[in-house]
Write a protein that holds these residues in place. Sequence first.
Motif, PDB file in Angstrom:
ATOM      1  N   GLU A 191      61.724  29.264  -4.989  1.00  0.00           N
ATOM      2  CA  GLU A 191      62.850  29.361  -4.505  1.00  0.00           C
ATOM      3  C   GLU A 191      64.395  30.704  -5.728  1.00  0.00           C
ATOM      4  N   ARG A 192      63.195  31.223  -6.107  1.00  0.00           N
ATOM      5  CA  ARG A 192      63.719  31.811  -7.234  1.00  0.00           C
ATOM      6  C   ARG A 192      64.102  31.867  -8.595  1.00  0.00           C
ATOM      7  N   SER A 193      64.074  30.537  -8.910  1.00  0.00           N
ATOM      8  CA  SER A 193      64.257  30.035  -9.914  1.00  0.00           C
ATOM      9  C   SER A 193      62.981  30.588 -11.068  1.00  0.00           C
ATOM     10  N   SER A 194      63.501  30.543 -12.283  1.00  0.00           N
ATOM     11  CA  SER A 194      62.764  30.765 -12.870  1.00  0.00           C
ATOM     12  C   SER A 194      62.149  30.151 -14.224  1.00  0.00           C
ATOM     13  N   ARG A 197      61.374  34.898  -3.242  1.00  0.00           N
ATOM     14  CA  ARG A 197      61.418  32.993  -3.346  1.00  0.00           C
ATOM     15  C   ARG A 197      60.358  33.371  -4.809  1.00  0.00           C
ATOM     16  N   LEU A 198      59.698  34.250  -5.412  1.00  0.00           N
ATOM     17  CA  LEU A 198      58.975  34.362  -6.622  1.00  0.00           C
ATOM     18  C   LEU A 198      59.597  35.089  -7.153  1.00  0.00           C
ATOM     19  N   ALA A 199      60.464  34.414  -8.280  1.00  0.00           N
ATOM     20  CA  ALA A 199      61.258  35.737  -9.214  1.00  0.00           C
ATOM     21  C   ALA A 199      60.293  36.890 -10.166  1.00  0.00           C
ATOM     22  N   ARG A 200      59.011  36.178 -10.245  1.00  0.00           N
ATOM     23  CA  ARG A 200      58.362  36.892 -10.915  1.00  0.00           C
ATOM     24  C   ARG A 200      57.330  37.732 -10.232  1.00  0.00           C
ATOM     25  N   PHE A 201      57.795  38.355  -9.299  1.00  0.00           N
ATOM     26  CA  PHE A 201      57.089  39.113  -8.172  1.00  0.00           C
ATOM     27  C   PHE A 201      57.903  40.089  -7.599  1.00  0.00           C
ATOM     28  N   VAL A 202      59.320  39.902  -8.284  1.00  0.00           N
ATOM     29  CA  VAL A 202      60.319  40.865  -8.024  1.00  0.00           C
ATOM     30  C   VAL A 202      60.074  42.272  -9.545  1.00  0.00           C
ATOM     31  N   ARG A 203      60.186  43.695  -8.743  1.00  0.00           N
ATOM     32  CA  ARG A 203      60.240  44.400  -9.204  1.00  0.00           C
ATOM     33  C   ARG A 203      60.898  45.395 -11.126  1.00  0.00           C
ATOM     34  N   MET A 204      62.567  44.603 -10.538  1.00  0.00           N
ATOM     35  CA  MET A 204      62.871  44.633 -11.986  1.00  0.00           C
ATOM     36  C   MET A 204      63.550  43.216 -12.114  1.00  0.00           C
ATOM     37  N   THR A 205      62.954  42.658 -12.962  1.00  0.00           N
ATOM     38  CA  THR A 205      63.189  41.685 -13.607  1.00  0.00           C
ATOM     39  C   THR A 205      62.596  41.077 -15.346  1.00  0.00           C
ATOM     40  N   LEU A 206      63.350  39.897 -15.147  1.00  0.00           N
ATOM     41  CA  LEU A 206      63.278  39.227 -17.038  1.00  0.00           C
ATOM     42  C   LEU A 206      61.857  38.623 -16.561  1.00  0.00           C
TER      43      LEU A 206
END
Length: 246
Positions: A61-64, A208-217
């Motif tokens: 749920e978007r948590s890293s 849903r998955l933070a690692r697949f966002v274009r601009m992300t840490l």
Amino acid sequence: MVTITLHCPHCGSEALVRDGHASNGKQKFRCHACGRRSRENPTPNVYPEVRREEILHAYQERSSLRGLSRTFGVSRATVSSWIKKKVAQLPPLRTTLVTPDLKDPTSTILELDELWSFVLKKANDSWIWIAFCRQTRQVVAYALGDRSKKTCQRLWEAIPPAYRQGHCFTDFWATYRAVIPEEQHTAVGKETGETAHIERWNNTLRQRLARFVRMTLSFSKSEVMHEACLLLFLHRYNLDNTILLK
């Protein structure tokens, strides 16, 4: 004088030798028989299965991983090991699919698309190819790799036979035309709406998955973890949709 004999918790052997101390000061041992390591009075598992599932669900749920560490107090390495173990136990993705009605041609209509992602650094492209069933809203197959015909071929071969005979809608990327039989393929633009469901699903994955966002840490450091997180999400997503269809 009472003598206490220590036994290896893994193989039961008495051939234990001292092997330094852990960060919490506990004595560590190494077994000469099996070669595995242990420590005195190990702390029992503080994360029961229900708690692990709760944390893994929160991860999708978007948590890293760092976010989970702050929220639940569990280390990133621990969550990573849980994900890898969970994925190793998963059945093939096709087992999560609804059986299509072969008498109904609309039940096997697929929308195919490729989604950009990266591993370790943005120069290392890792394209996610997805075959999406329009009727059930399930992911019937996936492939990870570059944007070449070879990866597209792997996606096509990964589609279960019952779905592979259906009609496919894609964008105008040339590799689709080179792999999918002409009579089963239609290349369309986004304005037609024929690939609207797969385009929407791409947004769901990034949300849903933070690692697949274009601009992300948040990003994957290895291909293994990249695919493991994706596969874990695909199983949960398909099973959730199966429940909704019943």
